[in-house]
Design an enzyme around this catalytic site. Sequence first.
Site, PDB file in Angstrom:
ATOM      1  N   HIS A  14       0.855  -1.209   0.000  1.00  0.00           N
ATOM      2  CA  HIS A  14       0.000   0.000   0.000  1.00  0.00           C
ATOM      3  C   HIS A  14       0.883   1.248   0.000  1.00  0.00           C
ATOM      4  O   HIS A  14       1.416   1.631   1.033  1.00  0.00           O
ATOM      5  CB  HIS A  14      -0.909   0.013   1.239  1.00  0.00           C
ATOM      6  CG  HIS A  14      -1.863   1.165   1.288  1.00  0.00           C
ATOM      7  ND1 HIS A  14      -3.156   1.027   1.712  1.00  0.00           N
ATOM      8  CD2 HIS A  14      -1.722   2.470   0.969  1.00  0.00           C
ATOM      9  CE1 HIS A  14      -3.773   2.198   1.644  1.00  0.00           C
ATOM     10  NE2 HIS A  14      -2.911   3.094   1.208  1.00  0.00           N
ATOM     11  N   HIS A  16       1.284   5.410  -1.799  1.00  0.00           N
ATOM     12  CA  HIS A  16       0.863   6.519  -2.656  1.00  0.00           C
ATOM     13  C   HIS A  16       2.107   7.120  -3.291  1.00  0.00           C
ATOM     14  O   HIS A  16       2.958   7.654  -2.585  1.00  0.00           O
ATOM     15  CB  HIS A  16       0.132   7.585  -1.835  1.00  0.00           C
ATOM     16  CG  HIS A  16      -1.093   7.043  -1.168  1.00  0.00           C
ATOM     17  ND1 HIS A  16      -2.329   7.050  -1.754  1.00  0.00           N
ATOM     18  CD2 HIS A  16      -1.256   6.418   0.025  1.00  0.00           C
ATOM     19  CE1 HIS A  16      -3.207   6.478  -0.945  1.00  0.00           C
ATOM     20  NE2 HIS A  16      -2.580   6.075   0.141  1.00  0.00           N
ATOM     21  N   LYS A 100      -9.709  -1.195  -5.645  1.00  0.00           N
ATOM     22  CA  LYS A 100      -9.565  -0.413  -4.416  1.00  0.00           C
ATOM     23  C   LYS A 100     -10.838   0.383  -4.138  1.00  0.00           C
ATOM     24  O   LYS A 100     -11.272   1.190  -4.966  1.00  0.00           O
ATOM     25  CB  LYS A 100      -8.386   0.551  -4.538  1.00  0.00           C
ATOM     26  CG  LYS A 100      -8.237   1.513  -3.355  1.00  0.00           C
ATOM     27  CD  LYS A 100      -7.838   0.809  -2.063  1.00  0.00           C
ATOM     28  CE  LYS A 100      -7.982   1.705  -0.850  1.00  0.00           C
ATOM     29  NZ  LYS A 100      -6.748   2.133  -0.258  1.00  0.00           N
ATOM     30  N   HIS A 137     -10.291   0.864   1.870  1.00  0.00           N
ATOM     31  CA  HIS A 137     -10.089   1.841   2.932  1.00  0.00           C
ATOM     32  C   HIS A 137     -11.291   1.666   3.850  1.00  0.00           C
ATOM     33  O   HIS A 137     -12.382   2.126   3.530  1.00  0.00           O
ATOM     34  CB  HIS A 137     -10.023   3.255   2.351  1.00  0.00           C
ATOM     35  CG  HIS A 137      -9.734   4.293   3.383  1.00  0.00           C
ATOM     36  ND1 HIS A 137      -8.544   4.964   3.468  1.00  0.00           N
ATOM     37  CD2 HIS A 137     -10.480   4.746   4.418  1.00  0.00           C
ATOM     38  CE1 HIS A 137      -8.568   5.790   4.496  1.00  0.00           C
ATOM     39  NE2 HIS A 137      -9.738   5.684   5.092  1.00  0.00           N
ATOM     40  N   HIS A 175      -4.415  -0.769   6.185  1.00  0.00           N
ATOM     41  CA  HIS A 175      -4.007   0.069   7.314  1.00  0.00           C
ATOM     42  C   HIS A 175      -4.893  -0.122   8.551  1.00  0.00           C
ATOM     43  O   HIS A 175      -5.609   0.788   8.965  1.00  0.00           O
ATOM     44  CB  HIS A 175      -3.880   1.540   6.929  1.00  0.00           C
ATOM     45  CG  HIS A 175      -4.937   2.087   5.986  1.00  0.00           C
ATOM     46  ND1 HIS A 175      -6.273   1.989   6.251  1.00  0.00           N
ATOM     47  CD2 HIS A 175      -4.835   2.737   4.802  1.00  0.00           C
ATOM     48  CE1 HIS A 175      -6.943   2.561   5.259  1.00  0.00           C
ATOM     49  NE2 HIS A 175      -6.094   3.019   4.375  1.00  0.00           N
ATOM     50  N   ASP A 248       1.257   2.542   3.562  1.00  0.00           N
ATOM     51  CA  ASP A 248       0.418   3.728   3.340  1.00  0.00           C
ATOM     52  C   ASP A 248       1.274   4.998   3.317  1.00  0.00           C
ATOM     53  O   ASP A 248       0.837   6.068   3.765  1.00  0.00           O
ATOM     54  CB  ASP A 248      -0.698   3.839   4.383  1.00  0.00           C
ATOM     55  CG  ASP A 248      -1.785   4.826   3.969  1.00  0.00           C
ATOM     56  OD1 ASP A 248      -1.800   5.241   2.789  1.00  0.00           O
ATOM     57  OD2 ASP A 248      -2.601   5.195   4.829  1.00  0.00           O
ATOM     58  N   ALA A 264      -4.172  14.856   5.154  1.00  0.00           N
ATOM     59  CA  ALA A 264      -3.983  13.577   5.841  1.00  0.00           C
ATOM     60  C   ALA A 264      -3.001  12.713   5.064  1.00  0.00           C
ATOM     61  O   ALA A 264      -3.144  12.542   3.856  1.00  0.00           O
ATOM     62  CB  ALA A 264      -5.322  12.855   5.966  1.00  0.00           C
TER      63      ALA A 264
HETATM   64  C1  NCD Z   1      -3.805   8.971   1.854  1.00  0.00           C
HETATM   65  C2  NCD Z   1      -3.353   9.986   0.811  1.00  0.00           C
HETATM   66  O1  NCD Z   1      -2.763  11.002   1.184  1.00  0.00           O
HETATM   67  O2  NCD Z   1      -3.567   9.751  -0.393  1.00  0.00           O
HETATM   68  N1  NCD Z   1      -3.875   9.636   3.110  1.00  0.00           N
HETATM   69  C3  NCD Z   1      -3.826   9.046   4.324  1.00  0.00           C
HETATM   70  O3  NCD Z   1      -4.057   9.736   5.315  1.00  0.00           O
HETATM   71  N2  NCD Z   1      -3.499   7.782   4.459  1.00  0.00           N
HETATM   72  C4  NCD Z   1      -5.070   8.344   1.455  1.00  0.00           C
HETATM   73  C5  NCD Z   1      -5.415   7.124   2.272  1.00  0.00           C
HETATM   74  O4  NCD Z   1      -4.850   6.061   2.104  1.00  0.00           O
HETATM   75  O5  NCD Z   1      -6.278   7.254   3.124  1.00  0.00           O
HETATM   76 ZN    ZN Z   2      -3.434   5.016   1.626  1.00  0.00          ZN
END
Ligand code: NCD
Ligand code: ZN
Length: 347
Positions: A14, A16, A100, A137, A175, A248, A264
């Site tokens: 996981h 980004h 997802k 999620h 997560h 994450d 976030a």
């Molecule tokens: C993630 C993001 O920034 O894309 N943010 C997070 O707080 N984890 C999105 C997600 O996985 O919730």
């Molecule tokens: Zn995430």
Amino acid sequence: MTERLTITRPDDFHVHFRDGAMAAAVVPHTARVFGRAIAMPNLAVPVETAAQAAEYRERLRAARPPGSRFEPLMTCYLTHDTDPDDVERGFRDGLFTALKLYPAHATTNAAHGVTDLRRIDRVLERAEKIGMLFLMHGEEVDPAIDIFDREEAFIDLRLGPLTERFPGLKMVMEHLTTAAAVDFVSAKFPQVAGTITAHHLEVTRTDMLGHGMRPDLYCMPVAKTERDRKALRAAATSGEPCYFLGTDSAPHPLARKAAMPAAAGVFTAPVAIETYASVFDEEGALDKLEGFASLFGARHYGLAPNPDTITLERAGWTVPATIAVDGPDAAIPVYRGGGQVRWRVVE
Ligand code: NCD
Ligand code: ZN
């Protein structure tokens, strides 16, 4: 005392990576350690079709350091309009590894997500039939539900019923942040597995809110209580194959993390395996790190483990406060930036 540890090269289930200059800056941090990573599809324009996944994968591959054999694994951002035939073609062509689910507005770039789960029934039926994984999620987004109860509410209201309606669909609750989620996964495995982030093994809501508000520790799902953190640590280090590594890692520019409202997401890629190693060491469970980081996730995804290894050593180093990005975003704050981590990767 173990001073060096060699394990099968891990995977991150996981991450980004974003796109453009941000991806160019962050991909090398994951590629330095991990053989593969599940690339999240929540770009500003989400990855919703196999064609978009093919193009995004090429952009991520181009961001790898020269000679890197790192492979991004692509996911399909579910919407009410997701086409089961496109999903199946993408899966059979090796473009899509998994679906997802973002409940609409649950987190960063989730505005296009799903408001009515029934409207993805056809695509979930198809995934069940072809053996494609369903990642979620897991937070209930009804504003009447307290943010600290969102994960448990999702399990009760959504995930529990989904496992019954689609008994052949393999899932990952991503997560995990609560003892309740740890227990649910343990009861529902092998149908449902769970990933655990490095930061949720270390941080509680008291760390985030109790000593001055810390947007650098703010992510979705938000960190929970000390009891939850202990349950996550016990789960990760248990040697049970239902729990595995998913960072994450979620980079945001410093200006967005320091803004009101703050974005976030916690960017952990530069310290991820090092943080997991430190936690497993603290728990006296270094012998369990390889299963969690390198074997159980691949098994749940039906992948062979990576063919090579990495070596970690017990040696303190100082985490950089930020990493640089070309262009106006300038800098991304790093988890524990400026602090010390006790394990490092031997290059
Ligand atoms: C993630 C993001 O920034 O894309 N943010 C997070 O707080 N984890 C999105 C997600 O996985 O919730
Ligand atoms: Zn995430």
